[in-house]
Scaffold this motif. Structure first.
Motif, PDB file in Angstrom:
ATOM      1  N   UNK A   1       0.723  -1.029   0.050  1.00 50.37           N
ATOM      2  CA  UNK A   1      -0.249  -0.143  -0.072  1.00 50.37           C
ATOM      3  C   UNK A   1       0.959   1.226  -0.044  1.00 50.37           C
ATOM      4  N   UNK A   2       0.605   2.076  -0.718  1.00 47.72           N
ATOM      5  CA  UNK A   2       1.293   3.387  -1.033  1.00 47.72           C
ATOM      6  C   UNK A   2       0.463   4.533  -0.096  1.00 47.72           C
ATOM      7  N   UNK A   3       1.136   5.245   0.842  1.00 45.76           N
ATOM      8  CA  UNK A   3       0.613   5.926   1.546  1.00 45.76           C
ATOM      9  C   UNK A   3       1.120   7.472   1.302  1.00 45.76           C
ATOM     10  N   UNK A   4       0.256   8.667   1.129  1.00 47.50           N
ATOM     11  CA  UNK A   4       0.626   9.817   0.751  1.00 47.50           C
ATOM     12  C   UNK A   4      -0.070  10.684   1.544  1.00 47.50           C
ATOM     13  N   UNK A   5       0.668  12.000   1.748  1.00 47.05           N
ATOM     14  CA  UNK A   5       0.076  12.851   2.297  1.00 47.05           C
ATOM     15  C   UNK A   5      -0.468  14.048   1.373  1.00 47.05           C
ATOM     16  N   UNK A   6      -1.694  14.559   1.705  1.00 49.06           N
ATOM     17  CA  UNK A   6      -2.065  15.610   0.516  1.00 49.06           C
ATOM     18  C   UNK A   6      -2.524  16.728   1.310  1.00 49.06           C
ATOM     19  N   UNK A   7      -2.463  17.747   0.741  1.00 47.52           N
ATOM     20  CA  UNK A   7      -3.204  18.924   1.349  1.00 47.52           C
ATOM     21  C   UNK A   7      -4.512  19.232   0.395  1.00 47.52           C
ATOM     22  N   UNK A   8      -5.268  20.084   0.952  1.00 50.30           N
ATOM     23  CA  UNK A   8      -6.701  20.417   0.155  1.00 50.30           C
ATOM     24  C   UNK A   8      -6.211  21.037  -1.285  1.00 50.30           C
ATOM     25  N   UNK A   9      -6.744  20.475  -2.327  1.00 48.37           N
ATOM     26  CA  UNK A   9      -6.453  21.173  -3.628  1.00 48.37           C
ATOM     27  C   UNK A   9      -5.319  20.224  -4.405  1.00 48.37           C
ATOM     28  N   UNK A  10      -4.668  19.536  -3.697  1.00 52.74           N
ATOM     29  CA  UNK A  10      -3.609  18.473  -4.316  1.00 52.74           C
ATOM     30  C   UNK A  10      -4.229  17.314  -4.764  1.00 52.74           C
ATOM     31  N   UNK A  11      -3.368  16.830  -5.847  1.00 53.22           N
ATOM     32  CA  UNK A  11      -4.108  15.904  -6.848  1.00 53.22           C
ATOM     33  C   UNK A  11      -2.949  14.774  -6.645  1.00 53.22           C
ATOM     34  N   UNK A  12      -3.626  13.513  -7.207  1.00 55.00           N
ATOM     35  CA  UNK A  12      -2.767  11.960  -7.128  1.00 55.00           C
ATOM     36  C   UNK A  12      -3.117  11.592  -8.530  1.00 55.00           C
ATOM     37  N   UNK A  13      -2.559  11.341  -9.397  1.00 58.55           N
ATOM     38  CA  UNK A  13      -2.456  10.691 -10.643  1.00 58.55           C
ATOM     39  C   UNK A  13      -2.151   9.156 -10.625  1.00 58.55           C
TER      40      UNK A  13
ATOM     41  N   UNK B   1      -2.028   6.281 -13.349  1.00 58.79           N
ATOM     42  CA  UNK B   1      -2.093   5.796 -14.781  1.00 58.79           C
ATOM     43  C   UNK B   1      -1.992   7.355 -15.640  1.00 58.79           C
ATOM     44  N   UNK B   2      -2.865   7.017 -16.830  1.00 56.42           N
ATOM     45  CA  UNK B   2      -2.751   8.095 -17.689  1.00 56.42           C
ATOM     46  C   UNK B   2      -4.247   9.057 -17.480  1.00 56.42           C
ATOM     47  N   UNK B   3      -5.106   8.293 -16.833  1.00 57.06           N
ATOM     48  CA  UNK B   3      -6.406   8.731 -17.000  1.00 57.06           C
ATOM     49  C   UNK B   3      -7.195   8.601 -15.636  1.00 57.06           C
ATOM     50  N   UNK B   4      -6.771   8.481 -14.712  1.00 57.16           N
ATOM     51  CA  UNK B   4      -7.380   8.760 -13.328  1.00 57.16           C
ATOM     52  C   UNK B   4      -6.764   9.819 -12.466  1.00 57.16           C
ATOM     53  N   UNK B   5      -7.538  10.716 -11.941  1.00 50.38           N
ATOM     54  CA  UNK B   5      -7.252  11.594 -11.110  1.00 50.38           C
ATOM     55  C   UNK B   5      -8.068  11.860  -9.669  1.00 50.38           C
ATOM     56  N   UNK B   6      -7.193  11.798  -8.574  1.00 54.01           N
ATOM     57  CA  UNK B   6      -7.958  11.923  -7.486  1.00 54.01           C
ATOM     58  C   UNK B   6      -7.421  13.202  -6.877  1.00 54.01           C
ATOM     59  N   UNK B   7      -8.436  14.065  -6.341  1.00 55.17           N
ATOM     60  CA  UNK B   7      -8.228  15.481  -5.924  1.00 55.17           C
ATOM     61  C   UNK B   7      -8.901  15.677  -4.457  1.00 55.17           C
ATOM     62  N   UNK B   8      -7.895  16.166  -3.631  1.00 53.44           N
ATOM     63  CA  UNK B   8      -8.355  16.369  -2.062  1.00 53.44           C
ATOM     64  C   UNK B   8      -9.259  17.763  -2.134  1.00 53.44           C
ATOM     65  N   UNK B   9     -10.650  17.566  -2.029  1.00 48.31           N
ATOM     66  CA  UNK B   9     -11.432  18.635  -1.973  1.00 48.31           C
ATOM     67  C   UNK B   9     -11.697  19.527  -0.834  1.00 48.31           C
ATOM     68  N   UNK B  10     -11.554  18.654   0.338  1.00 53.44           N
ATOM     69  CA  UNK B  10     -11.733  19.284   1.518  1.00 53.44           C
ATOM     70  C   UNK B  10     -11.365  18.467   2.537  1.00 53.44           C
TER      71      UNK B  10
END
Length: 71
Positions: A1-13, A15-24
């Motif tokens: 499992x990959x564990x990442x820290x992200x802040x509001x507005x930051x994204x995780x990509x 592959x080429x076509x899936x984007x996850x964005x921290x909204x709040x």
């Protein structure tokens, strides 16, 4: 499992076509947005698990069930 820290507005990509964005981020609640092709199926794990359990319980479990199912 990959564990990442992200802040509001930051994204995780992914592959080429899936984007996850921290909204709040609010106390114990994290809102995320997922951009993915319509062909990509996305499920909440608790719903996916419930459907899998329901499907498994729908399968007959013995040969004696077969005649009644064929009627």
């Amino acid at each position: 499992m990959l564990v990442l820290s992200r802040k509001k507005g930051e994204k995780i990509i992914i592959g080429k076509d899936i984007e996850i964005c921290v909204l709040d981020v609010d106390k114990n609640l994290l809102k995320i947005g997922i951009n993915a092709p319509k062909s990509t199926k996305i499920y909440r794990s608790e719903l996916y698990d419930a459907v899998q359990k329901s499907n498994a319980s729908s399968i007959f479990t013995s040969k004696s069930d077969l005649p009644s199912l064929l009627k």
